[in-house]
Design a protein around this motif. Structure first.
Motif, mmCIF file in Angstrom:
data_model
loop_
_atom_site.group_PDB
_atom_site.id
_atom_site.type_symbol
_atom_site.label_atom_id
_atom_site.label_comp_id
_atom_site.label_asym_id
_atom_site.label_seq_id
_atom_site.Cartn_x
_atom_site.Cartn_y
_atom_site.Cartn_z
ATOM 1 N N LEU A 115 8.766 -6.463 -10.237
ATOM 2 C CA LEU A 115 9.162 -7.177 -9.090
ATOM 3 C C LEU A 115 8.501 -8.545 -9.025
ATOM 4 N N GLY A 116 7.216 -8.144 -8.807
ATOM 5 C CA GLY A 116 6.547 -9.659 -8.643
ATOM 6 C C GLY A 116 5.590 -9.249 -7.391
ATOM 7 N N ALA A 117 5.520 -7.922 -7.011
ATOM 8 C CA ALA A 117 4.679 -7.432 -5.831
ATOM 9 C C ALA A 117 3.193 -7.087 -6.455
ATOM 10 N N SER A 118 2.415 -6.591 -5.521
ATOM 11 C CA SER A 118 1.230 -6.173 -6.136
ATOM 12 C C SER A 118 1.011 -4.687 -5.340
ATOM 13 N N PRO A 119 0.820 -3.869 -6.156
ATOM 14 C CA PRO A 119 0.697 -2.319 -5.360
ATOM 15 C C PRO A 119 -0.809 -1.931 -5.456
ATOM 16 N N VAL A 120 -0.862 -1.014 -4.508
ATOM 17 C CA VAL A 120 -2.359 -0.254 -4.291
ATOM 18 C C VAL A 120 -1.910 1.139 -4.083
ATOM 19 N N MET A 121 -2.726 2.242 -4.451
ATOM 20 C CA MET A 121 -2.356 3.642 -4.182
ATOM 21 C C MET A 121 -3.460 4.035 -3.814
ATOM 22 N N ALA A 122 -3.877 4.034 -2.466
ATOM 23 C CA ALA A 122 -5.173 4.431 -2.023
ATOM 24 C C ALA A 122 -4.626 5.676 -0.818
ATOM 25 N N HIS A 156 0.772 -1.163 -0.033
ATOM 26 C CA HIS A 156 0.133 0.097 0.052
ATOM 27 C C HIS A 156 0.961 1.284 0.154
ATOM 28 N N ASN A 157 0.675 2.099 -0.904
ATOM 29 C CA ASN A 157 1.648 3.281 -1.074
ATOM 30 C C ASN A 157 0.727 4.473 -0.903
#
Length: 274
Positions: free
Chosen positions: A39-46, A21-22
């Protein structure tokens, strides 16, 4: 720590596909999201106050970046950080340009007071400003040439802030106040592309989400990122920073644990906390 640990952690990150979570700045949102995906991660921009606490508790790591602040953003960061603390989710602070304005400085102080940070990552000038230490120059959100002992600064900051401290530069340093590790990978073009440092903080968050000690997770992320940057520069050759930016995303996807194992350069020394 050995490069084999970094190699192992990279594989763990890709297996886990952690949700990062960014709450980050407007300049780097897209680049950060793409870098984490590569990279292989999952981003969320909330970043809305109405949802950040809930999102932070669903995440595997939370990254707070003060690059483009508003009063509402600071409030959202505090809400998210406290919620992450309640769930034991790692929280990382990137104090971008903290010495540039009073508003940024006060925001960073609030965050450090109200949220327990797992890692603080910045350049030497930013970390020095958090401590109120003179002798480190900055210009806007950029650091100028270092003129002090970065390892000692990292150790001092880690003790004072009670968190892992990562200082990035020509040589990257990470400390828990006792052990100090230095990473000697990377490429000068990382300073020619906006957002590479911000993305690095999020990459460290992904590694911290793998469940290892934050000191080793941070060092592993630095090694991986440095090796990926070297690979990207080789692919871009003499084409310049624009091509390097694209190749960095490619390298984050394709750099293997074996490459980190063989190309990673790490040193370290233990210090007395007294």
């Amino acid at each position: 720590m050995k490069t084999s640990c970094a190699s192992h952690l990279l594989e763990k990150v890709r297996e886990k596909n952690p949700l990062v979570h960014n709450i980050t700045n407007q300049v780097v949102t897209n680049f950060t999201a793409n870098g984490l995906l590569a990279l292989g991660a999952s981003p969320v921009m909330a970043n809305a106050k109405e949802e950040v606490a809930e999102m932070a508790q669903l995440a595997d790591a939370l990254v707070l970046n003060i690059g483009t602040l508003t009063r509402e953003t600071v409030e959202a960061m505090i809400l998210a950080g406290q919620a992450a603390n309640e769930k034991g989710v790692p929280v990382l602070l990137d104090p971008v340009g903290v010495g540039a304005t009073t508003f940024r400085a006060n925001a960073a102080k609030q965050l450090l007071k109200k949220v327990k940070m797992t890692v603080v990552r910045g350049n030497a000038a930013e970390v020095a400003h958090l401590l109120g230490v003179n002798g480190w120059e900055s210009k806007g959100v950029d650091a100028k040439a270092a003129n002090g002992d970065v390892s000692a600064l990292a150790k001092q900051a880690s003790i004072a802030l009670q968190t892992i401290v990562v200082i990035t530069g020509k040589i990257d340093v990470v400390s828990d106040g006792d052990e100090v590790l230095s990473i000697h990978n990377g490429h000068e073009w990382l300073t020619k592309v906006t957002g590479t440092g911000c993305l690095l903080t999020s990459v460290i968050g992904a590694f911290c989400a793998a469940g290892e000690q934050p000191l080793h997770a941070s060092a592993a992320a630095l090694l991986f990122y440095g090796v990926a940057a070297e690979r990207a520069a080789l692919s871009a050759k003499d084409k310049g920073p624009g091509t390097f930016q694209i190749e960095l995303l490619n390298a984050l996807s394709h750099t293997t644990g074996d490459e980190v194992l063989t190309l990673g350069k790490i040193g370290g020394v233990s210090h007395d906390k007294g």
